[in-house]
Design an enzyme around this catalytic site. Structure first.
Site, PDB file in Angstrom:
ATOM      1  N   SER A 245     -14.028 -17.911 -41.289  1.00 23.72           N
ATOM      2  CA  SER A 245     -12.794 -18.608 -40.943  1.00 23.72           C
ATOM      3  C   SER A 245     -11.691 -18.152 -41.887  1.00 23.72           C
ATOM      4  O   SER A 245     -11.369 -16.970 -41.938  1.00 23.72           O
ATOM      5  CB  SER A 245     -13.013 -20.122 -40.965  1.00 23.72           C
ATOM      6  N   GLU A 357     -16.076 -20.759 -30.192  1.00 27.54           N
ATOM      7  CA  GLU A 357     -15.330 -21.111 -31.402  1.00 27.54           C
ATOM      8  C   GLU A 357     -14.506 -22.391 -31.229  1.00 27.54           C
ATOM      9  O   GLU A 357     -14.579 -23.315 -32.030  1.00 27.54           O
ATOM     10  CB  GLU A 357     -14.372 -19.973 -31.772  1.00 27.54           C
ATOM     11  N   HIS A 463     -17.236 -22.922 -33.801  1.00 28.74           N
ATOM     12  CA  HIS A 463     -16.699 -22.393 -35.053  1.00 28.74           C
ATOM     13  C   HIS A 463     -17.528 -22.899 -36.232  1.00 28.74           C
ATOM     14  O   HIS A 463     -17.835 -24.089 -36.326  1.00 28.74           O
ATOM     15  CB  HIS A 463     -15.247 -22.848 -35.193  1.00 28.74           C
TER      16      HIS A 463
END
Length: 551
Positions: A245, A357, A463
């Site tokens: 991320s 995600e 995610h």
């Protein structure tokens, strides 16, 4: 042809912060946020207790000489740990909002058996609250006795995620990566406004750079690794940076940064593709001036800013998260431009995303009391991407509700494709012209969701869900064990990551072949349990031709 969308990339950056960090304090989610944070903190205490339980005897722990002084770590289970080593001076007082300065040396043997404070942030399901600016520390995890044995092991430096406003190094237990023969270093770096605020008064010289202090910290940590890792048994010429991320975005930033040249030999980017176009310095500094005014510094002076209490900074910083800016020194151009032109630190790269995600962010919206419905689907598209109603209607036509089991899953697909998947493919295409590139998609649709409670739709491969396949996460709020097939995938993934760190290729005789990406074949690997498989239809599945026209 949908034309040039000027707003959606900015909104994408906003979404990573606002939704991911939740700001789960409002409305129906206050209780869940409190419970999540309490669980996270309790788990952190449990992790500390686990360390203490595994600690044999600090007085007989492994000793290593560093440039700052001697450190004594501890042996736990099958690895040596050296925790809380300073790599830069505390960025406090006159050193706040300045490039990192060298840490002061010490006399005698420094205890390195406990994590040091992490950087200031508010409590969230993704990080523990802190107000300590004395936070520039790193941790080194090695196979037992690797320094004494004179090894030259591959080194992996982990950069944590969290929208550049939250997270800490001590959330990630790399013992299983270490057992594969790698040394792993985890780092803290300045976050939020303290790490990324740009302001004309903070420029190091008139017209000089401001902002990007967190990226400078990462480079300072990498310089520490270059100077010291040999004494821990590591090879300073074989350092891999990796992150997820905002940590993945940080890795991309270091690929693009002239200041990081020579500090690493390989790079792994996990879900870091969401922001390839950085704001110019003037734009970032204008935001910094707005911050100063809201925080009580109408004078717009460096002295006022450096005198602000940490709590005031946290209360007034941009809760949506931060991104790097083109400051002219740390970053001289946008990441996407640097990669496409070949003007980056040319090293082998693994780059990848997760299949679902954006479902994490859709889930957070639902937990905040704003679920996606048939009635608000197009409005949610417009909000997510920052586009007009007509463009949102065109996107909805490309992603019709009839094609998905629920509006939430549909919006998850929109966000995944536009913000993560297709930009990641652009990265692959750019990088592969210049360096060996290995692309992946994490595809375990039943990956446990560790940070948030159940919602009305499946999280899928959301995610951050791949991190638990690489690290043990003792601070996870909602732990769920991996199945036998998932454990098999996790073992393979860890082997891929450490193979790549050692040799520059993730494949070996014991794992399924991971083909090198090229623009012509666009081959990548699908990380699916129990055994990864080749994937060749990524662009079609994620509608990347559509998004290429849209962008």
């Amino acid at each position: 042809m949908l034309g040039n969308w000027t707003g959606w990339r900015a909104r994408a950056r906003l979404g990573i912060g606002v939704v991911a960090l939740g700001v789960l304090a409002a409305g129906t989610t206050a209780a869940s946020a409190t419970a999540a944070t309490a669980g996270h903190q309790a788990a952190g205490h449990q992790a500390a207790g686990h360390q203490a339980a595994g600690h044999r005897d600090a007085s007989t722990g492994p000793v290593v000489v560093t440039t700052g002084g001697v450190v004594r770590g501890m042996t736990t289970a099958a690895i040596d740990e050296f925790l809380g080593i300073p790599y830069a001076a505390p960025p406090v007082g006159a050193l706040r909002w300045r490039p990192p300065h060298p840490a002061a040396p010490w006399i005698g043997i420094r205890d390195a058996t406990k994590f040091a404070p992490h950087c200031p942030q508010s409590a969230s399901p993704f990080g523990q609250a802190s107000t300590s600016e004395n936070c520039l520390y790193l941790n080194v995890f090695t196979p037992p006795g690797s320094g004494r044995a004179g090894h030259r092991l591959p080194v992996m430096v982990w950069i944590h995620g969290g929208a550049l406003v939250t997270g800490e190094s001590d959330d990630y237990d790399p013992a299983k990566l270490v057992s594969n023969g790698a040394i792993v270093v985890t780092i803290n770096y300045r976050l939020g406004a303290l790490g990324f605020l740009a302001h004309p008064a903070l420029a190091s010289h008139p017209g000089g750079p401001s902002g990007n202090y967190g990226l400078m910290d990462q480079q300072a940590a990498l310089r520490w690794v270059q100077r010291n890792i040999r004494n821990f048994g590591g090879n300073p010429r074989n350092v891999t940076i990796f992150g997820e991320s905002a940590g993945g975005l940080s890795v991309l930033s270091q690929l693009a940064s002239p200041g990081a040249h020579g500090l690493f030999a390989k790079a792994i980017v996990e879900s870091g593709s969401y922001d390839l176009t950085q704001a110019p310095l003037a734009t970032a500094e204008a935001a910094g001036e707005a911050f100063a005014a809201s925080a009580g510094c109408a004078s717009q002076t460096a002295a006022c800013l450096r005198s602000l209490p940490v709590a005031t900074i946290l209360a007034n910083q941009d809760a949506s998260g931060y991104t790097p800016d083109i400051d002219g020194q740390v970053l001289t151009q946008s990441i996407g431009t640097a990669l496409s032109s070949g003007q980056f630190n040319r090293v082998p790269v693994i780059n990848g995303t997760n299949h679902d995600e954006w479902r994490l962010f859709v889930a957070l919206s639902e937990l905040e009391g704003a679920p996606v419905t048939t009635a608000n689907y197009q409005a949610m598209i417009a909000s997510t991407l920052g586009v007009s109603a007509p463009i949102a209607a065109a996107v909805a036509a490309q992603y019709p509700l009839s094609a998905y089991p629920s509006p939430s899953v549909a919006l998850g697909a929109v966000g995944t494709d536009a913000i993560f998947a297709c930009p990641a493919l652009t990265i692959d295409q750019s990088l592969s012209k210049y360096v060996p590139t290995f692309a992946y998609e994490f595809n375990d649709e039943n990956a446990p969701e560790l940070f948030l409670p159940p919602v009305s739709f499946p999280y899928g491969a959301a995610h951050a869900s791949e991190i638990q396949y690489l690290f043990d996460l003792p601070d996870a709020t909602f732990p769920s064990p991996l199945s036998a097939q998932q454990e098999q995938l996790a073992t393979t993934m860890k082997q891929y990551w450490t193979n790549f760190a050692a040799t520059g290729s993730p494949s070996s005789a014991t794992e399924p072949l991971w083909p090198q990406f090229s623009s012509s074949s666009q081959q990548m690997i699908s990380l699916i349990p129990p055994q990864p498989q080749a994937e060749t239809d990524f662009a079609a599945e994620h509608n990347c031709a559509f998004w290429a026209l849209a962008g």
